[in-house]
Write an enzyme that holds these catalytic residues in place. Sequence first.
Site: not given
Length: 241
Positions: A134, A67
């Site tokens: 998360n 990314d």
Amino acid sequence: MKLFIVENYDEMTKLTYDIIEKVVKSKENPVISMTTGGTPEGLFEMMVNEDNKDNLDLSNTVVMNLDEYIGPKDAPYSVNRYMNERLYNKLKKQPKEKLLINGDPDKIEESIEEYKKLLDQNKRDIQILGLGTNGHIGANEPGTKFDSSIFLAHHEDSTIESTMKQYNIERSEAPDKMITLGFKEILEAEQVILMASGKSKAEAISKTIKGEITEEVPASYLKDKDNVIIIIDQEAASLLF
Ligand code: PGA
């Protein structure tokens, strides 16, 4: 999926390094795709040390990335800067190719198309992943569809907070978007290695491994895939048993 629970951070790093080294030494044209952040810091250090001792030679290897944040190339948080500071600037022998994603805010669509082509041309042997608190992988945040393909992702608050902490920056300076490989490209790699260390990852690991496969826990999508290896330390595994 194969699960390895090792003693601590250093063992997680070593096991991951050994898999990379084996691929680099055995394949003719290895392609490895790295993640950045806190988790792989030791891995990059080990790669640099082994290069400096002439035990690892990346000159036949293409290095890619998972990314890149949207923002200036030299921003303190950029993947580009991280890769230069923690790997490329310290290597004696440079990789055959260093394929970074362009995070220029004015060129998002072009950057995605450009990297898509590079991904098609470079079949990855290894994709390294970290794990968000998360459950995210790359910037595939909770709620991302499992058929995601390289895209512009918006971060959840917990991800922005991790970036602030990691790079010691204020919220106003922290990026809230990044271009990320989707589940599609992540799982195309021959081996996908997810690393997680420390108590802060224990809940996400427990949900990933013991919970159901759900878009609410992106990493859960990996667990029934044959090419996935999850390497975690005792603390990250502490809610599993
Ligand atoms: P970390 O981030 O390695 O800095 O904990 C992991 C991730 O968000 O993928």
